[in-house]
Design an enzyme around this catalytic site. Structure first.
Site, PDB file in Angstrom:
ATOM      1  CG  ASP A  68      -1.776   1.169   1.393  1.00  0.00           C
ATOM      2  OD1 ASP A  68      -1.902   1.930   0.406  1.00  0.00           O
ATOM      3  OD2 ASP A  68      -2.340   1.358   2.501  1.00  0.00           O
ATOM      4  CG  ASN A  70      -2.800   5.334  -1.433  1.00  0.00           C
ATOM      5  OD1 ASN A  70      -2.834   4.225  -0.881  1.00  0.00           O
ATOM      6  ND2 ASN A  70      -3.735   5.746  -2.266  1.00  0.00           N
ATOM      7  CG  ASP A 247     -12.402 -14.863 -13.636  1.00  0.00           C
ATOM      8  OD1 ASP A 247     -11.842 -15.398 -12.667  1.00  0.00           O
ATOM      9  OD2 ASP A 247     -13.580 -14.478 -13.611  1.00  0.00           O
ATOM     10  CD  GLU A 307     -10.882 -19.496 -12.014  1.00  0.00           C
ATOM     11  OE1 GLU A 307     -11.116 -19.730 -10.817  1.00  0.00           O
ATOM     12  OE2 GLU A 307     -11.622 -18.774 -12.712  1.00  0.00           O
TER      13      GLU A 307
HETATM   14  C1  GLC Z   1     -12.766 -16.691 -10.548  1.00  0.00           C
HETATM   15  C2  GLC Z   1     -11.942 -15.916  -9.551  1.00  0.00           C
HETATM   16  C3  GLC Z   1     -12.754 -15.690  -8.315  1.00  0.00           C
HETATM   17  C4  GLC Z   1     -13.981 -14.905  -8.692  1.00  0.00           C
HETATM   18  C5  GLC Z   1     -14.762 -15.608  -9.793  1.00  0.00           C
HETATM   19  C6  GLC Z   1     -15.811 -14.727 -10.391  1.00  0.00           C
HETATM   20  O1  GLC Z   1     -13.061 -17.951 -10.099  1.00  0.00           O
HETATM   21  O2  GLC Z   1     -10.748 -16.613  -9.292  1.00  0.00           O
HETATM   22  O3  GLC Z   1     -12.019 -15.042  -7.322  1.00  0.00           O
HETATM   23  O4  GLC Z   1     -14.794 -14.728  -7.579  1.00  0.00           O
HETATM   24  O5  GLC Z   1     -13.930 -15.991 -10.856  1.00  0.00           O
HETATM   25  O6  GLC Z   1     -15.242 -13.818 -11.274  1.00  0.00           O
END
Ligand code: GLC
Length: 590
Positions: A68, A70, A247, A307
């Site tokens: 962080d 700021n 994602d 993912e």
């Molecule tokens: C993926 C991300 C997770 C998020 C989900 C919805 O699984 O890793 O953190 O909540 O997508 O976007």
């Protein structure tokens, strides 16, 4: 993410370069069509024919929690910039930053309201350019998180979509009539609990959301959506982003006929019936989209990480694409489902991934999973076990993705009461599902108040163990987890067998010692990991592999008394220990 099932042991799992940038990157290229930004247009293949990402070590940063600058209690991009020296020293080649785009933050950035900007809480585009330039100077690439399954309900596309049935963006999302009054179109459930359908009284239809209602799913069957999203990736590639983590790709498509999903016995943490996501996940249409995204990525030498929560390696294999034309790096989450130090289970899983058509990708933790320190730790030998896990996934054939804090043994710090919970699924699922706050706490830089993360009030509290498990203290201790990670990653970067060698499982019936050879031409490295709390003795005959030498030269070990050369017969391994040694073709040994 098929969470929360996979995250918590108590719920049954349903499914589960150095490529030299020469140009400065502060400003996007103004190059014309077909002309690529200079940095990305060069071939990024090394002398041995590896793509840059095959030899790279990736590191996931949850920007809220890293550093962080700021002192508002929330990490930011300048904070990340200030820690690049640390990352370089650790041995990181690429950082994946979880979503830092403008967002109402319902799902902490995974609800994007503008794909081509930075959320003010993290900085602005100039800060991003500053980070990019500094990262380039450090030889570190930047990977962004592309949330392509859904947007925020505050994204202008959705605001327009919901405004009327005839709006320009209506068909950019998935709108359907209810089955009957007050009845959603079908039985699909959100993985975050409750129906996956939200009624919108403005137009008297339901929209579909695989995650929170504030995360409406995009309609990827609409070519306009596809074009707009492909353009987003181009926009960032032009700003020298080296790739994306995609994602929730499993959830991109839904059955257009909206068949009900099969119900399974039992209830999930939210009290909903368990369900097989047969008709709203892993649909084959995703592959065409991934091929399109890959065509764009290839123009920029970029990498696509997935993912990918799969039920089997066969399913994971499909994500590489039949002609290797989809994701270069689908993550193998089946590896993370082995939540005990079990050599037989690891051997099985590694053999399966190695047999897949693409390059393996290993993770042991992320922002949706309990920290590996707790998942594998026995409560007594957690530090030693953390080194054993590092000794495993950082010496396998494939690319590892570290999760920030793993390298210092960060612990999960679950909320103690429902009132403390920040992650919405922790509120709705309490107490069975405590949410993901525990694995997202601020990085522990030193033992000062707030672990040196902020001078303000940190958005999440850190575990008390930050007093001993922090970068500053561990850096001074030659036996720390951090120093072990640094040494191991240094070795990995300089040892041809660890980078390029085959994986050959050894002593496959040994229930306690996980061992293997990484063999590259005339070189080989032996890895032996005692995954038990007792001393073990292991013997290795490597003659059949072409390495008759009776000894190994110690490269790295967690055992203090180990000599420079160790006999391969009757090798003694301390409880939860790591031995990594070089073996040679010469009979006399190294
Ligand atoms: C993926 C991300 C997770 C998020 C989900 C919805 O699984 O890793 O953190 O909540 O997508 O976007």
């Amino acid at each position: 993410m098929p969470f929360p099932a996979l995250r918590r042991p108590f719920t049954a799992a349903l499914f589960l370069v150095i490529f030299l940038f020469s140009a400065q990157i502060a400003a996007p290229s103004k190059s014309g069509a077909g002309e690529l930004p200079q940095a990305q247009s060069r071939p990024a293949v090394d002398a041995a024919g590896h793509q840059w990402w095959q030899n790279a070590v990736f590191y996931e940063i949850y920007p809220r929690s890293f550093a962080d600058s700021n002192n508002d209690g929330i990490g930011d991009l300048p904070g990340i910039t200030s820690k690049l020296d640390y990352l370089k020293k650790l041995g990181v080649d690429a950082i994946w930053i979880t979503p830092c785009f403008p967002s109402p933050q319902v799902d902490f950035g995974y609800d994007v309201s503008d794909y081509e900007n930075i959320d003010p809480m993290y900085g602005n585009l100039a800060d991003f350019a500053g980070l990019q330039s500094a990262a380039q100077e450090h030889g570190i690439r930047i990977i962004l998180d592309f949330v392509l399954n859904h947007t925020s309900d505050q994204h202008p596309w959705f605001l327009d979509s919901r405004s009327s049935r005839s709006s320009t963006h209506r068909d950019w999302y998935i709108w359907r009539d209810g089955k009957a009054p007050n009845q959603p179109p079908n039985n699909w459930l959100s993985v975050f609990g409750g129906s996956a359908w939200q009624f919108d009284s403005k137009t008297n239809q339901y929209y579909y959301h695989y995650f929170y209602p504030q995360q409406p799913d995009l309609n990827w069957r609409n070519p306009a959506v596809k074009n707009a999203m492909f353009d987003v990736t181009r926009w960032w590639y032009e700003r020298r982003v080296a790739g994306f983590r995609l994602d929730a790709v499993d959830a991109l498509f839904e059955d257009p006929k909206l068949h009900d999903n099969p119900i399974l016995p039992g209830k999930d943490a939210f009290g909903d019936p368990k369900m097989e996501s047969k008709y709203n996940s892993h649909l084959p249409e995703v592959h065409e989209v991934l091929q399109g995204l890959r065509r764009v990525a290839d123009q920029y030498n970029a990498v696509l990480i997935g993912e990918t929560w799969t039920n089997s390696i066969g399913q994971l294999d499909q994500y590489y694409g039949k002609n290797g034309n989809e994701l270069q790096m689908p993550m193998d989450f089946l590896f993370t489902t082995i939540n005990k130090l079990s050599p037989p289970d690891f051997r099985k899983q590694i053999a399966a991934v190695n047999a897949a058509s693409g390059w393996p990708v290993y993770v042991i933790g992320n922002h949706d999973l309990r920290r590996s320190y707790d998942r594998y730790g026995d409560g007594q030998h957690n530090d030693a076990i953390a080194k054993v896990m590092a000794g495993l996934y950082l010496t396998l054939r494939g690319t590892p993705i570290l999760y920030y804090g793993e390298e210092i043994g960060m612990q999960n710090n679950d909320p103690k009461t429902k009132a403390e919970v920040k992650d919405p699924i922790g509120k709705s699922g309490w107490p069975k599902e405590k949410g993901r706050d525990g694995e997202r706490t601020p990085m522990q830089w030193d033992d000062s108040p707030n672990a040196g993360f902020t001078k303000g009030i940190p958005w999440l509290p850190m575990p008390v163990s930050y007093k001993t498990h922090n970068v500053a203290d561990e850096q001074k201790d030659p036996d720390s987890i951090l120093v072990f990670y640094q040494r191991l990653l240094k070795l990995r970067h300089t040892n041809a067998a660890l980078l390029d060698g085959d994986y050959i499982a050894l002593n496959q019936n040994d229930p306690h010692v996980m061992s293997y050879l990484r063999r590259y031409k005339d070189e080989a490295v032996l890895v032996a990991l005692n995954m038990s709390a007792e001393p073990q003795t292991a013997s290795f005959n490597l003659a059949p592999q072409g390495f008759p030498s009776p000894q190994a030269r110690t490269l790295l070990t967690t055992m203090p008394q180990i000599p420079g050369s160790v006999k391969l017969s009757g090798m003694r391994l301390a409880p939860f220990s790591v031995f990594i040694g070089e073996v040679t073709k010469t009979h006399g040994g190294p």
